[in-house]
Write an enzyme that holds these catalytic residues in place. Structure first.
Site, PDB file in Angstrom:
ATOM      1  N   HIS A  21      -7.096  -4.014  -5.323  1.00 44.64           N
ATOM      2  CA  HIS A  21      -7.268  -5.429  -4.970  1.00 44.64           C
ATOM      3  C   HIS A  21      -7.522  -6.273  -6.214  1.00 44.64           C
ATOM      4  O   HIS A  21      -7.107  -7.421  -6.291  1.00 44.64           O
ATOM      5  CB  HIS A  21      -8.398  -5.596  -3.939  1.00 44.64           C
ATOM      6  N   ASP A  79       0.419   0.884  -0.328  1.00 42.44           N
ATOM      7  CA  ASP A  79      -0.130   2.016   0.422  1.00 42.44           C
ATOM      8  C   ASP A  79       0.916   3.105   0.617  1.00 42.44           C
ATOM      9  O   ASP A  79       0.583   4.284   0.596  1.00 42.44           O
ATOM     10  CB  ASP A  79      -0.675   1.531   1.777  1.00 42.44           C
ATOM     11  N   CYS A  98       6.503  -6.309   1.091  1.00 43.77           N
ATOM     12  CA  CYS A  98       5.408  -7.217   0.745  1.00 43.77           C
ATOM     13  C   CYS A  98       4.398  -6.539  -0.168  1.00 43.77           C
ATOM     14  O   CYS A  98       3.378  -7.129  -0.499  1.00 43.77           O
ATOM     15  CB  CYS A  98       4.729  -7.767   1.991  1.00 43.77           C
TER      16      CYS A  98
HETATM   17  C1  PEP Z   1       0.632  -2.693   0.741  1.00 50.96           C
HETATM   18  O1  PEP Z   1      -0.047  -1.705   1.047  1.00 50.96           O
HETATM   19  O2  PEP Z   1       1.667  -2.626   0.042  1.00 50.96           O
HETATM   20  C2  PEP Z   1       0.236  -4.019   1.195  1.00 50.96           C
HETATM   21  C3  PEP Z   1       0.995  -5.061   1.004  1.00 50.96           C
HETATM   22  O3  PEP Z   1      -0.991  -4.126   1.790  1.00 50.96           O
HETATM   23  P1  PEP Z   1      -2.388  -4.206   0.974  1.00 50.96           P
HETATM   24  O4  PEP Z   1      -2.067  -4.220  -0.482  1.00 50.96           O
HETATM   25  O5  PEP Z   1      -3.075  -5.428   1.422  1.00 50.96           O
HETATM   26  O6  PEP Z   1      -3.060  -2.950   1.426  1.00 50.96           O
HETATM   27 MG    MG Z   2      -1.554  -1.929   2.555  1.00 46.91          MG
END
Ligand code: PEP
Ligand code: MG
Length: 841
Positions: free
Chosen positions: A482, A726, A773
């Site tokens: 994050h 992920d 995304c």
């Molecule tokens: C991902 O896992 O690629 C995603 C976009 O979700 P986050 O990064 O919020 O877990």
């Molecule tokens: Mg994710």
């Protein structure tokens, strides 16, 4: 689905309709479902027949059962009561039902206002049943409580409502805003009083509270529907009355307070990390911290995760302030010690006001409100009195005084209890001044600095954007942590996984190169800060050279991001991380609060696509109100959609709020769930969306299971979006927060590319959209490969739009397919990169 619906049972339809009309005025937007079961039809001449009918009441309950979690029945008198009781036996539905003994009109108003905040059935019933208290007290039916300490004396013969002194103004006002007098209204009241003598008293029996005391105003606890008496300086009374009448500008729901740092959220993350080693230092950090040379000119290496270069002095993330010892001072030194408190408080207020002056938007309000708390004369005086009476140090006295204030707020529950964190924040700032420590969390500096930390808790990242942070260096964290995502979104050059970084002394000048992944200590004078390559701004249309449209969308975490993304030309939002709006919340936000937060993101994209992701709580983004803190392995635990198994109402409330926000703003709303692994989960989620009135429902592909089942999943949802962050961590079995495993968390890994190709193929066969995304979507080198693998849109931090667009504009769909095939055939990530580059010449 609404939490609570109301059945109004009356002998008279006209009475019920009039009461409903009154209630609707208390709840602008009319979001509380009310069904009338009133009158007994009409006579031959069309005149209404007075009476009640149990079958109508039962039908009304069943009607609400389809859309509500609970039903409150309010009734007027006599046979209305019997009809309501009998209806409980006649009804077909199972929904919980409460019959309220509340007065019909007042009860309906109170229940509507409370239900509109998303309160539980018990809470709504309690508010309704207490609806007469204010009126009874005002008319003198109940004995009045004596005026509290610190307030004015009541003259013996004065009526209970007149707590004024000669020449003072008095007004009775209603708390109209849905969240009541929480921190922001309290700050507005204190500001409007502007030092004038003004007292507020909650009717019927509250103690007077001086408007000059932010702490007392917070503890005041006036809720929607409460009557409040204002007494004091006539002009101040009028100014504050106008605020109440305006609902403190919150009649569409209170603004998000996501900017304030929550220790609860931080400690949830710390708990996760601490679980790895009992001494509070995680094995992860121990592993990544190896001795490093920190002499001038030396260079530390890590992983560059956000491009750009910055040179500035280092500031360390402030550690938690330890509890001051409870020693005893000799009597002679106590007065001087006590006097240190008001001056430390004044310094804190000045620092907060300076920070507010250098900020904009919501940050200003948060900082100003904290400054008002710190400026509370009663707080400083209370702490100083402890020094004089108990002989404790100034720091200890501030600590104890704050503990008492916190306890009062916690006793009030709800949103006010959440403000205890603000009292702790003020406590820490004053204690930090008194003891010469750094303020905990992101440093507050007037000049730019490079922030060095082991890692940032999610709630700390929320305040990074309003600090003067010019560069970021962490010992932990991977490319999709994050912290890295936020640094990229804010355009702050960042290097993560830098062993030994926390050993760099505060004040040392460093150069951070977020592209090369290096941190140079005391760089030679004149070392240039080269800005990232200049590329033309994104023109708002993602296209390949042959005219194939590849919509380029933005990843956002709240209204400010959305406004910036729209300004950067984003064609829509491909990922709205709703959990980012509530990282600091100890309790579930009300539906009204959620609607306000979601509307802030939808508004800048009216008429365009916005993909809202339901809460992805858990793992690296724990939400105190949704996440267990004792999981052995949170990344593989109850996160994302799985939280809804244990808290189904959480998902139901969120979908209702998203649907309401979508209807209000007119964006092309799409909703998707995170962390899906089975077809049943996807099917249930799509059904829940449709039941809430959401037309387009999708899921994220973040688990290898979901990637392998893409065809089956696309049969039950309208679209999928690849969460490559992920998907990569789960495919490579490598924690995305781990610095040593950073190289494994690479979406160029052939196993990940092959899963993406399988999803692309399933999307083509089903003729349904496949987006990306995850952070991979914003990588200009990888974007053409993703397109060649069958991805139909890309979503990224707004700052990457221009570079990705420029790259795609130079290539045709055939180029992308050729490069994708070359990458897919490579056995390693390095070779995949090289093969793709060679294929594109
Ligand atoms: C991902 O896992 O690629 C995603 C976009 O979700 P986050 O990064 O919020 O877990
Ligand atoms: Mg994710």
């Amino acid at each position: 689905m609404s939490a609570v619906g109301i059945v109004a049972v009356s002998h008279s339809l006209r009475l019920a309709e009039a009461a409903q009309e009154l209630a609707a005025q208390m709840v602008p937007g009319g979001t509380v479902p009310i069904v009338l079961a009133a009158g007994a039809g009409e006579d031959a001449g069309g005149a209404p027949i007075l009476g009640t009918d149990a079958t109508r009441v039962a039908a009304a309950i069943d009607e609400l059962a389809a859309v509500c979690d609970g039903v409150l029945v309010l009734m007027d008198l006599g046979s209305a009561v019997m009809s309501a009781e009998f209806a409980l036996e006649l009804r077909a539905s199972e929904v919980p039902v409460r019959l309220a003994s509340a007065p019909f009109v007042e009860g309906l108003l109170a229940a509507s206002v409370t239900a509109a905040q998303g309160a539980s059935l018990d809470e709504v019933a309690a508010e309704a049943n207490g609806a007469l208290i204010a009126k009874s007290a005002q008319l003198g039916d109940e004995p009045q409580a004596p005026a509290g300490s610190g307030g004015p004396e009541l003259e013996e013969s004065a009526p209970a409502s007149a707590v004024s002194r000669p020449g003072e103004g008095v007004r009775t006002v209603l708390v109209r805003n849905p969240a009541g007098v929480h921190a922001r209204p309290a700050a507005l009241i204190a500001q409007a009083a502007a030092g004038a003598e003004l007292r507020l008293r909650r009717l019927p029996d509250g103690d007077p509270v001086p408007a000059s005391s932010m702490m007392r105003l917070l503890a005041f606890g006036a809720r929607p529907g409460d009557e409040v008496q204002l007494a004091g300086d006539p002009a101040a009374v009028e100014r504050v009355a106008a605020l109440f009448e305006d609902g403190f500008g919150e009649m569409d729901g209170p603004p998000s307070t996501s900017g304030s740092v929550s220790e609860d959220a931080r400690s949830a993350t710390e708990t996760r990390r601490g679980a790895l080693a009992s001494d509070g230092v995680s094995t992860r950090s121990a592993r990544s911290t190896t001795p490093a040379s920190l002499s001038p000119g030396s260079t530390l290496r890590g992983l560059g995760v956000s491009p750009g270069r910055a040179i500035a002095p280092v500031a360390q993330l402030g550690a938690a302030i330890p509890e001051p010892p409870a020693g005893r001072l000799p009597a002679a030194g106590r007065e001087a010690e006590a006097e240190r408190i008001p001056s430390a408080a004044v310094e804190v207020v000045a620092a907060l006001r300076a920070a507010a002056a250098g900020s904009d938007g919501e940050a200003v309000q948060i900082l100003e409100a904290t400054a008002l708390l710190a400026a509370d004369p009663e707080f400083a005086a209370g702490a100083a009195a402890r020094v004089r009476a108990e002989g404790v140090s100034a720091a200890r006295a501030v600590w104890d005084e704050a503990a008492d204030q916190e306890q009062v707020l916690r006793g009030l529950g709800g949103r006010l209890a959440e403000r205890a964190v603000d009292v702790r924040s003020v406590r820490d700032r004053i204690v930090a001044r008194l003891t010469g420590q750094e303020v905990p969390g992101i440093p507050e500096r007037a000049d730019p600095f490079v922030l060095v930390a082991r890692d940032l808790a999610p709630a700390e990242t929320a305040t990074l954007g309003r600090s003067r942070c010019a560069g970021l260096v962490t010992e932990e964290g991977g490319p999709t942590s994050h912290t890295a995502i936020l640094a990229r979104a804010l355009g702050i050059p960042a290097v993560v996984g830098v062993a030994g970084a926390v050993g760099i002394a505060a004040g040392t000048t460093v150069l951070v190169d977020g592209e090369a992944g290096i941190v140079r200590l005391d760089p030679p004078a004149g070392e240039a800060v080269v800005s990232a390559d200049q590329v033309p701004a994104f023109d708002g249309t993602g296209l390949l050279a042959d005219g194939t449209a590849i919509p380029l969308l933005a990843n956002v975490g709240g209204a400010a991001d959305a406004v910036a993304a729209a300004a950067a030309g984003a064609q829509g939002v491909g990922l709205f991380r709703t959990e980012f709006c509530f990282l600091d919340r100890a309790e579930e936000p009300t539906v009204a609060e959620q609607v306000a937060a979601y509307r802030g993101v939808l508004a800048p994209f009216a008429g365009r696509k916005v993909v809202v992701r339901t809460l992805d709580a858990g793992s690296d983004k724990p939400l105190p109100f949704a996440t267990a803190t004792d999981e052995e392995n949170p990344a593989l635990g109850v996160r994302g959609l799985r939280v809804a198994r244990e808290h189904p109402a959480l998902l139901a409330h969120q979908l209702a709020a998203i649907a309401a926000a979508g209807a209000a703003e007119g964006a092309q709303l799409e909703v998707m769930a995170p962390m899906v692994a089975t077809v049943d989960e996807a099917r249930d989620f799509a059904a829940a969306c449709r039941a809430a009135g959401i037309v387009r429902a999708g899921i994220m592909i973040e688990t290898p299971a979901a990637a392998l089942l893409a065809s089956e999943l696309l049969a039950v949802v309208d679209f999928v979006s690849l969460g490559t962050n992920d998907l990569t961590q789960y495919t490579l079995a490598a924690d995305r927060l781990s610095a040593p495993l950073g190289a494994l968390n690479d979406p160029w890994q052939p196993a990940v590319l092959r899963l993406i190709a399988a999803v692309g193929e399933a999307g083509r066969a089903a003729d349904k959209p496949v987006g990306v995304c995850g952070e991979a979507g914003g990588d200009p080198a990888l974007a053409p490969i993703l397109v060649g693998l069958g991805v139909t849109s890309l979503s990224m931090t707004a700052r990457s739009l221009a570079r990705v667009s420029a790259r795609l504009r130079a290539l045709t769909a055939d180029d992308c397919r050729r490069a994708a095939a070359a990458a897919l055939g490579a056995p390693t990530a390095t070779e995949a990169r090289a093969a793709a580059a060679a294929a594109l010449g």
